[in-house]
Design a protein around this motif. Sequence first.
Motif, short mmCIF file in Angstrom:
data_model
loop_
_atom_site.label_atom_id
_atom_site.label_comp_id
_atom_site.label_asym_id
_atom_site.label_seq_id
_atom_site.Cartn_x
_atom_site.Cartn_y
_atom_site.Cartn_z
N VAL A 129 1.02 -1.24 -0.10
CA VAL A 129 0.17 0.10 -0.01
C VAL A 129 0.83 1.12 0.00
O VAL A 129 1.81 1.42 0.91
N ARG A 130 0.65 2.04 -0.92
CA ARG A 130 1.46 3.19 -0.95
C ARG A 130 0.74 4.41 -0.32
O ARG A 130 -0.64 4.56 -0.73
N THR A 131 1.35 5.11 0.60
CA THR A 131 0.57 6.68 1.05
C THR A 131 1.29 7.58 0.82
O THR A 131 2.41 7.58 0.65
N THR A 132 0.74 8.86 1.32
CA THR A 132 1.52 10.08 1.33
C THR A 132 2.51 10.13 2.33
O THR A 132 3.55 11.13 2.39
N ASP A 133 2.50 9.09 3.07
CA ASP A 133 3.79 9.05 4.20
C ASP A 133 4.47 7.87 4.14
O ASP A 133 5.23 7.66 5.07
N GLY A 134 4.55 7.03 3.11
CA GLY A 134 5.49 6.14 2.68
C GLY A 134 4.75 4.79 2.32
O GLY A 134 3.25 4.90 2.19
N SER A 135 5.15 3.66 2.11
CA SER A 135 4.65 2.36 1.68
C SER A 135 4.63 1.25 2.92
O SER A 135 5.42 1.45 3.76
N ILE A 136 3.63 0.57 2.85
CA ILE A 136 3.41 -0.49 3.93
C ILE A 136 3.26 -1.97 3.18
O ILE A 136 2.35 -1.84 2.35
N ALA A 137 4.04 -2.88 3.86
CA ALA A 137 3.63 -4.21 3.17
C ALA A 137 2.59 -5.06 3.78
O ALA A 137 2.61 -4.60 5.06
N ALA A 138 1.64 -5.82 3.31
CA ALA A 138 0.74 -6.43 4.00
C ALA A 138 0.34 -7.74 3.23
O ALA A 138 0.50 -7.96 2.09
N ASP A 139 -0.17 -8.72 4.03
CA ASP A 139 -0.68 -9.88 3.40
C ASP A 139 -1.81 -9.59 2.86
O ASP A 139 -2.06 -10.67 1.98
N ALA A 140 -2.59 -8.83 3.42
CA ALA A 140 -3.95 -8.58 2.79
C ALA A 140 -4.33 -7.13 2.81
O ALA A 140 -4.06 -6.35 3.69
N VAL A 141 -4.71 -6.73 1.92
CA VAL A 141 -5.22 -5.23 1.67
C VAL A 141 -6.77 -5.07 1.31
O VAL A 141 -7.23 -5.62 0.57
N VAL A 142 -7.40 -4.14 2.41
CA VAL A 142 -8.90 -4.00 2.07
C VAL A 142 -9.15 -2.61 1.66
O VAL A 142 -8.79 -1.84 2.54
N VAL A 143 -9.43 -2.38 0.35
CA VAL A 143 -10.03 -1.04 0.22
C VAL A 143 -11.25 -0.98 0.68
O VAL A 143 -12.43 -1.34 0.03
#
Length: 412
Positions: free
Chosen positions: A232-246
Motif C-alpha cells: 500500500v502506498r501512502t502520502t507518508d510512505g509504503s506499507i507491506a501487508a498480507d492482505a489489503v482491504v480497500v
Amino acid sequence: MPARAEVVVIGAGLAGLSVATRLAAAGRDVLVLEAAGHAGGRLTTDRVDGFLVDRGFQVLNTGYPRAADLDLDALELGWFLTGARVWVDGRAHRVLDPRSRPTSIAATATAPIGTLPEKAALAAFSVRAGFLPVERLRQAPDRTAAEALQQAGLGGLVQERFLRPFLAGVLLEDRLETSGHYLDLLWRSFVRGRIGLPARGMQSIGQQLADRLPEGALHLGCRVTGVASGLVRTTDGSIAADAVVVATDPDTAAGLLPSVTASAPRQVTTHLHVLPASPWDDALLVLGRPGGQLVNSVVLTDAQPRYSPDGRALVASSTLAPSREADVREEVARAHGVATGDLAHLTSVTVPAAQPAALPPLELRRPVDLGDGVFVCGDHRDTPSIQGALASGARTARAVLRHLRPGSAASA
Ligand SMILES: Cc1cc2nc3c(=O)[nH]c(=O)nc-3n(C[C@H](O)[C@H](O)[C@H](O)COP(=O)(O)OP(=O)(O)OC[C@H]3O[C@@H](n4cnc5c(N)ncnc54)[C@H](O)[C@@H]3O)c2cc1C
C-alpha cells in the motif's frame, strides 16, 4: 507508521471499521489508514455555534440487521416517530405507523393522502415487506421502485402525496428508479425498527467502532495513493501487508482498483436553521410539497434535544438539486408554519456523492475478494446505507480470514 502489517484497511468509514474490528477481535494485526482527521466516513458531525451538525440529514434505523453490531444503548438515541407530516390544502396531516402511536390511527386513516383501498394496499405492502422471508421478497424479478409500487396498488395519489416525497428523502432520487428489491429491504427495516439520532451525532456511530480497535491501529490523516498485491502506498510512505482491504467511498475505490466499477451519483444539499423553539409537539419528518424544492424538513431537536446547546430548535431541510439557502427559506418556514424571520440560518452542506445508486437488478452481494490478497468493501458492494456498509464489512472480514488461514480457499 509501521513498515508492514498483516492486514491494511484503507478507510475508516463504517465498512472499514467493521472489517478492522472483526479482524482485530480474531487476533489479527490490523492497520487502518484514514485520509480524514476522524473516523466515521460519510457519517460526519461538525459542531457549529454549539449545535451538532451532521453532514447531510441522516438517521440510524434500528431495523437494520447489522444494527446488532452496535451498542445502541451507548449511542443514547433520541427517536423520531415512524411516518411523516404531509401538507395538503394548507393543512398539515400526520401519517404514522399506528404501532408508534396507536391514538393516531383515526388521523392517519382520514389523512388525504390517498383512497381507502390505497391505504389498505400500503398496510399490505408493509406487512409483506416487514414479515415475509427475505428470499421470498427477492423471488420475483427486480424492477424499479415505481413499477413495484404500481404493482402493489400504490401508483396513485398515495404515491404522489406520501410515498414519492418520503422515499425521495431516503433514496436521494425522486423518479423512483431505484431497485424494487432494495425498496423492500428498506421498508422492511422501517417496519421492524425505529429511527433515531445519537446524542453525540451520527459520527459517534463510527467512533464507537473505532474505539474497539487496539491502540495504535488507526492512523488518521493518512491518504492512500496506490494499492498492489501486498503493498500500500501512502502520502507518508509504503506499507507491506498480507492482505489489503480497500474500504473507501465508491469513486476512490474505482480509482485505486481498476477492476472495480462503482460510483456515488446521489447528491443532497441540507440547510440548517435555528428556531427559538419547535413549533411541533412530536418528532416527525415534514415532507416537501409537490412542485417545491425541498424533499423534506425536520426539527432534529424534537428527536434528539442534545443537538442543541441551549434548548433552541435545530431544523434540517434537504433538496436533491444543489440549492441556495435564500431560495428555500420561505419553503422551510411554510413546512413548519413559522415566519421566515423566525429562521436563523446556521449553515448549509452539499454532499455531492452521498450514496451509490441501487438500480435494478440489485446486486446485493457484489464480490469483495479480488484475488492476490486484495479486497474491496463499502456500501457500493451491498446497499447504499449504514446496513450495506456494515454488512459488506462483515462479509469482507470473513473473506480476509479465509485468505489468511493457510490451505483454505479465499472466496466471498
Ligand atoms: C447525506 C447523507 C445521508 C445519508 N442518509 C443515510 C441514512 O439516513 N441511513 C443510512 O442507512 N445511510 C445513509 N447514508 C449512507 C451512509 O452514510 C453510507 O452508506 C455509509 O456511511 C457508507 O460507509 P462506507 O464505509 O461504505 O463509506 P465511507 O463512509 O465513504 O467511508 C470511506 C472512508 O474512506 C476514506 N478514504 C477515502 N479515500 C481514501 C484514501 N485515498 N486513503 C485513505 N482513506 C480514504 C474516507 O475519508 C472515508 O472515511 C447517507 C449518506 C449521506 C452522505
